[in-house]
Structures are given as C-alpha cells and as structure tokens.
Design a protein around this motif. Sequence first.
Motif, mmCIF file in Angstrom:
data_model
loop_
_atom_site.group_PDB
_atom_site.id
_atom_site.type_symbol
_atom_site.label_atom_id
_atom_site.label_comp_id
_atom_site.label_asym_id
_atom_site.label_seq_id
_atom_site.Cartn_x
_atom_site.Cartn_y
_atom_site.Cartn_z
ATOM 1 N N UNK A 140 0.903 -1.251 -0.174
ATOM 2 C CA UNK A 140 -0.013 0.047 0.025
ATOM 3 C C UNK A 140 0.849 1.128 -0.132
ATOM 4 N N UNK A 141 1.972 1.408 -0.903
ATOM 5 C CA UNK A 141 2.866 2.322 -1.030
ATOM 6 C C UNK A 141 2.924 2.945 -2.109
ATOM 7 N N UNK A 142 3.904 2.560 -3.025
ATOM 8 C CA UNK A 142 4.316 3.111 -4.441
ATOM 9 C C UNK A 142 3.758 2.009 -5.376
ATOM 10 N N UNK A 202 7.367 10.490 -4.865
ATOM 11 C CA UNK A 202 6.833 9.232 -5.485
ATOM 12 C C UNK A 202 6.262 9.202 -6.749
ATOM 13 N N UNK A 203 5.292 8.518 -6.786
ATOM 14 C CA UNK A 203 4.390 8.708 -8.150
ATOM 15 C C UNK A 203 3.955 9.878 -8.748
ATOM 16 N N UNK A 246 1.118 8.024 -0.560
ATOM 17 C CA UNK A 246 0.879 6.660 -1.088
ATOM 18 C C UNK A 246 -0.126 6.647 -2.605
ATOM 19 N N UNK A 247 0.285 5.696 -3.295
ATOM 20 C CA UNK A 247 -0.388 5.579 -4.460
ATOM 21 C C UNK A 247 -1.750 4.850 -4.452
ATOM 22 N N UNK A 248 -2.004 4.050 -3.347
ATOM 23 C CA UNK A 248 -3.070 3.311 -3.446
ATOM 24 C C UNK A 248 -3.124 2.234 -4.421
ATOM 25 N N UNK A 249 -1.866 1.478 -4.395
ATOM 26 C CA UNK A 249 -1.901 0.268 -5.391
ATOM 27 C C UNK A 249 -2.851 -0.795 -4.757
#
Length: 625
Positions: A123-125, A135-136, A216-219
Amino acid sequence: MTMTSWSMSITDIQGVAFQSPYSGGLVYDVTGVVTAKDRYGIWIQGESSDDPRASSGLRLYGNAAHSANVGDLVSISGRVAEYRKAPNDLFLTQIDRILSIKTLSSGHVVPPLVLGRDRTPPNNQFSSLDIGKDGWLSMPNNRTLLEHVNATLRPEEFGLDFWESLEGQLVTIKSPTATNFQDRFGSLWVYGDWPVTGKNERGGLTVHFKDGAMPPAHPEAIFIGRALDGSRNPPVVMGAKLSDITGVVTYQFGFYYILPLSAPEILQYPSFDVLPAPFNSSVHPCQIRIGDYNVENMSPRSHHIPKIAAHTANYLHAPDIVFVQEIQDDSGPRNDGTVSANKTLRALSDAIKKASGGVQYDFVNVEPLDNKDGGAPGSNIRVAYLWRPERVSLIPGTIGNATVGTTAVTGDDGNVVLTFNPGRIDPLHDAWEESRKPLAAAWQTSSGARFYTVNVHFSSKRGSSSTQGDARPPVNGRAELRTSQANVTATFVGSILDLDEHASVIVAGDMNEYAATRSVLHPLSARLLDINDVARVPAAERYTYAFDQNAQEIDHMFVSEAVAARGGDVEHVHVNTWAQSIAERASDHDPTVARLWVCDTAETASDFVVQKWGAEYAPRVQVVL
C-alpha cells in the motif's frame, strides 16, 4: 528472443520480471486448468512455484482456445507474446498463436488465491521507478519506461509488481469496498479486507501525505471489469460494500483489472445524508465565511443551477463571498463570439436568493477575450465572485479587462490597493495560454478593514497518462503549466505582502492538482498556509473530487500568516462525491466553505468565539489578536 521449449511450466513462461523470458518463442506441452473463458480466448492456471514473483496463470488468445471449457486440464503448444493495445500500456504475457490444444481431462477445480490472506497487496508506491520526493507524483515525470527496464518483480514492495506477479491467476477479494462511482463502461474500483492507506470516514482512499513522506499511490485498490458471464456490475458509490469477487487478474486499458467470473452484488450502501457545514453564521464584521465551488460549465440555461443554489444556501449557509469557477458566457457552449457572463451570474444569484429565502448576492467577473481561456470552444469559462453586500464590499476602483493586469500599490492613505479592482493577474503571461486567468480583488468588511482574495482555476490535467502505465513516474499532464501558474499567483500575493506583511490574503479555487504534488504547489505553500492545516482537518478527510481509485483534493484554499494566526474553520461539503449516482451530482467537484478572521479586533478572537459559539471552538484560535 526466439526459442523453442518443451514441457514448459506456466511459471517458467511468466518468469520473475514484467516480460516473459520466452517472448517470441514457441513452447510445447504447457499444461494448465481452464479457469475462465471469454469470446477472445481462455485463461489457464498451472502449479504454483515457491517463488511469489512468478505467476501460475496465463492468457490464451484466439478462437482455437474456445474448444476448451472451464475445468478442463489442457495441454497447449504455441507462441509466447507480449501484447499491449496502446503505447503506454504495460505488456500482457499470453500465448497468441495456438498450434495445438488438447483436453486431457475435465471437472477440475482451481481454488482461487484469497487476497488479504494468501497474498496481500502493498500500500505504498506503484513502482521502484517512481523516484523522487513525491513518489508517483514526482516531477519531472516520464523519466523511465518500465517495460524497457523490465525490472525483476518486487511484489511485497510495489503495486505494479504485485499485480503483475498474479497476472492470469484466479483470485478472490473478500468483503470488497468501492472507492468511487463506476466508470462509463461499468467498471469499478475496490479494495478488499486488507490494510489500506488514507481511508476516509466514507470508506474511500484519499490522496495524502504526512511528515514529508512520499504520498501513497493506493496500489492496494484494483479495477473490477466486466463480468465474464455477461452479468452487470451494480452501480456503486464511495463506501459501498459488495459481495465477494472471484475472477482472473489481467491488464487492459492502461490498468490492472480483475475480470470477475460473475458480477458482485451490493450488500450495503453508505448513508446518503450529507451534513451541512457546522458553522452557519458570522456576526462579527471581522469574521468572514468564504465559499469555493467549481460549478461545472454553468450557463444561463444549465439544468443544475437550482442544485448549485441549494448547495450554496443550505449546505454552505450562504457565505459572505463565494469563489466560483467554470462560469460560461451568456450563450453557453454556442461559439458565437459572446463573452459576457452577466446572465449566467444573474441566474445563479437569483436561484440562490430563492433557495435561501432572500439572500441577495452581487457578482463580478472580468470578461475574457473570445476563446482564449480554454474549456469547451465558445463557452469562455472564467472565475467570478459573488458576495453579500451587507457583509463585505469591493474597495472602490476600476474593474480590469482581459489583457491588462492589476498590481498592488500603496494608496494615498497608506493601505494596499489594487490598480484594477477586481483585476486579472498578469493575463498575458505564458503561464495562462489557453487557460483561465486568476481574478484578484481587494475588499473591506462592514467595519472598514481590508483583505484580499485571488480566485484561481489552473490548467486541467489533460494529457496525463495512466497511473499504472509504462511511463514512470506517470505523466502529470500540464504540470509544468500549473507550476508556472502557481508561481505567477504566488508572486502577485508576494507583492501584497511585501507592502504589508500583515495583510489578510485568501487564495482559493480549482487548482487541478493534489497538495501531495508538492513541487507544483510549492510556490503557494512557501508563502501561504493550507487552510486544512490551520483548521487541523485530518489528512484523509481532505478531498473535493474523486477519480479512479482516489478521493482527492484539487480545490484548495491558502491563507496568509495573518489569517492563519487568528485560527479558522473549513468544511469540504461532500454533496457531490457522496451523491447516490453520477447523474445526481450537481458538479464533479465538492464545494468548500471556510470561516476566517480577516482583521484584528479590539477583543480576542478566542473571547468572541467562546461568547458566540461555545468553548469547544476556542482551541481553534491560536493567538490573541
């Protein structure tokens, strides 16, 4: 790479990187059980390996695959290929030229991998290639192509790697929650019963950052596509609870998807009751309530005017000033040379008067040159102000025009004045090419104290790439323009503060950028303070918009240190992101309303707040005035 291989396992074909080591080669006697089928082919799944990086699922493309049915154990021979439909897509490993397919036996059942139990998404990048402070969201973006690097997968750390390591496999999501409305194709974003970041009270996932860390990018959220059995996904909203979803992991249209075997059902909708802002009056002349609303392409004949008016009256409680964006000219989308928006603004003002039971707003805007401010051709969208004349008034002056900018100067009385009031900010600057120009204004309260506002609508994200595409970090369309626009706006604000460091300044509007994209909004955040920080709004509750899997704040309000020091309140009123359907929304943006002290008083702000609203509000006020 071209090679011929016999008795190859699916995990060997998939490998431990984004692309198969056997791409372009022929493989023979590959065995697996058919787990799913569509009109283009089938998916098969073989024995898993001890290496979580290598998927045991595989797509077989072509009519030849249709002879097999779900549950059949098949032996396949054919060509391994990497497929993508668009240049920025990631590759999907598949066998695209089937030389032979044999059914060895039938009636097999493949137990799905249960996400959140057997494997849990990070739940990060998105990717190790999303390098930078943000990050993203880092700038510059599009520095690396993931498929060119073809990195070894790190599924415990990065979202794209995780979903790639499950490509073609049968998986189950337990207790999924929707994060947004479905898209126009019926696809929807969900997360399951596993850890997530930025979860707001509604159940959505908010783009945010804390303590200088990467946002966070919500992957951990995944797109759910059309069901393979032809059933339809239900209409969803942020926070809707769904039945378990079982399907195959694939990549299409720029994102990783799960294609469900059958569509899920709605188990529970969240409440659709939206509470109005908790502060509904300002008695003291120094305490001003300011609303901000992108009213989405409003013309005099727009069907959503009554809804926008009702929101302004009943949820924002008819603020003293309302910043509005996307006001169209009086002929709306008709490209006929009209640039006046007085009919549009009058229609909105009249509708608010009706909805509020009598609150009468004055309004002002600066007419643009025809078709020079972006938006739909002929619409001439612009920013404008509405205000309650019994509470505030514009400092007397001359209204500016489309091409001449206003500047801050010291007036004969020693106070800061604007050469045009209201006026545009540096409208011929390259930053504003085909974009809305900010409108600056100098105001006075009913007690005669002065404050200053800037209403902005920065360039859209047109030209952005998929967040799960080949370009890393993802392309943030027109980010360079928005950075320049933020810098021009901040320079103007600085010209006021250089003349009066204690000036009360409020900058608000649709900035088309996340606060987490710190490099873009840095010119503003370096000089001003985010009203969310002043009011101590939790990071997950800072959103005014929803797109893909994210709740996001792209409508911002910044205030000068003098305003921030007096304390304030802000409420993002989720009348649109919490609507029962897309059709029920009045706009794609939520409105915001803030209550701010714009001038010093003889009494302390805290004394006044306690006297009028109770002691529970006193901690919000940080200093004695």
